[in-house]
Write an enzyme that holds these catalytic residues in place. Structure first.
Site, mmCIF file in Angstrom:
data_model
loop_
_atom_site.group_PDB
_atom_site.id
_atom_site.type_symbol
_atom_site.label_atom_id
_atom_site.label_comp_id
_atom_site.label_asym_id
_atom_site.label_seq_id
_atom_site.Cartn_x
_atom_site.Cartn_y
_atom_site.Cartn_z
ATOM 1 N N TYR A 58 -43.672 108.332 -44.970
ATOM 2 C CA TYR A 58 -44.146 107.430 -46.022
ATOM 3 C C TYR A 58 -45.076 106.369 -45.442
ATOM 4 O O TYR A 58 -46.150 106.085 -45.983
ATOM 5 C CB TYR A 58 -42.930 106.790 -46.676
ATOM 6 C CG TYR A 58 -43.183 105.631 -47.606
ATOM 7 C CD1 TYR A 58 -43.516 105.845 -48.935
ATOM 8 C CD2 TYR A 58 -43.033 104.312 -47.169
ATOM 9 C CE1 TYR A 58 -43.709 104.787 -49.807
ATOM 10 C CE2 TYR A 58 -43.227 103.249 -48.028
ATOM 11 C CZ TYR A 58 -43.570 103.486 -49.343
ATOM 12 O OH TYR A 58 -43.764 102.424 -50.201
ATOM 13 N N LYS A 94 -48.982 105.596 -46.242
ATOM 14 C CA LYS A 94 -49.450 104.290 -46.717
ATOM 15 C C LYS A 94 -50.494 103.690 -45.774
ATOM 16 O O LYS A 94 -51.425 103.014 -46.226
ATOM 17 C CB LYS A 94 -48.262 103.339 -46.880
ATOM 18 C CG LYS A 94 -47.296 103.731 -47.999
ATOM 19 C CD LYS A 94 -47.951 103.690 -49.369
ATOM 20 C CE LYS A 94 -46.911 103.831 -50.492
ATOM 21 N NZ LYS A 94 -47.531 103.784 -51.829
#
Length: 257
Positions: A148, A152
């Protein structure tokens, strides 16, 4: 403001706050989410005259293009994109496998790319537009959830590329990077440790966390004429978390900060 605003992940904690706030500004919202029933509930709350449901899986580029195009035919071209949809899977490298890595990167990074591609050509043709991506402080520092976080971090670079290449067409692109935000996404951690938010406060200089409305405030500013010359910016909305490590600083200085 009477703009057409596309919000992805519209039914989540931040997404629903974004939809509510843009409607409050007088805008028309194209609310994109994979959950059709949740979208129906959102439309019932905010009004079918101001919110159009857009059901699509962001992992499917063709489906996103088709769903957005259908909504645009009803409401008009998208003037503001808020690419908010995202989620985190494995919390550590040890618990990450190839499948979980692909899920996180595909949704958070590729899904945002698919969303941008659904509106980019129209904005270029019209010579104006605003894109606000929702990133995370995880893209700025190692804070767990490695896949993740990598996705990002990629969004920060992608935002800068959008700002660089699309600026000549009058299009601005910025990314908001929230820290801890009290949403339903935290429920599993709260179930595991009911004191998790109190435990985390010591890391935040303001000793407080953003709410979904705080994130919406930052997005509304970046989408507004007040930010007309702001582009390519990664803005933490994080209670000061990215300003530095207070606990480490106290140990280094031997002073209470």
């Amino acid at each position: 403001m009477n703009r057409v605003v596309l919000v992805t992940g519209a039914c989540g904690g931040i997404g629903s706050a974004l939809c509510r706030r843009f409607v409050g500004e007088g805008d028309t919202v194209l609310a994109l989410d994979i959950d059709a029933a949740a979208l129906d509930s959102l439309v019932a709350q905010l009004g079918a005259d101001r919110v159009t449901p857009v059901v699509a899986d962001l992992g499917d580029a063709a489906a996103v293009q088709q769903a957005v195009a259908a909504a645009v035919r009803l409401r008009g071209p998208v003037e503001v994109l808020v690419a908010n949809a995202g989620a985190a899977d494995a919390s550590t490298l040890a618990s990450t496998d190839a499948a979980s890595w692909q899920r996180d990167v595909h949704l958070n990074l590729n899904g945002t790319y698919h969303t941008v591609e659904a509106v980019r050509a129209s904005m270029v043709e019209r010579q104006r537009g605003v894109m606000v991506l929702i990133g995370s402080v995880n893209g700025m520092a190692a804070l767990g959830h490695p896949a993740y976080s990598a996705a990002k971090a990629g969004l920060i670079s992608y935002t800068k590329a959008l700002a660089l290449e699309l600026g000549r067409f009058g299009i601005r692109a910025n990314i908001v990077c929230p820290g801890t935000v009290k949403t339903q996404a935290w429920q599993a951690r709260v179930d595991k440790n009911p004191q998790v938010f109190e435990d985390l406060k010591k890391w935040y200089p303001l000793r407080d966390f953003a709410t979904p409305d705080d994130i919406a405030d930052a997005v509304l500013f970046l989408a507004s004429p007040m930010a007309r010359v702001i582009t390519g910016v990664a803005l933490p909305v994080d209670g000061g978390l990215m300003a530095g490590n207070r606990l480490m600083a106290e140990e280094l200085t031997l002073e209470k900060l």
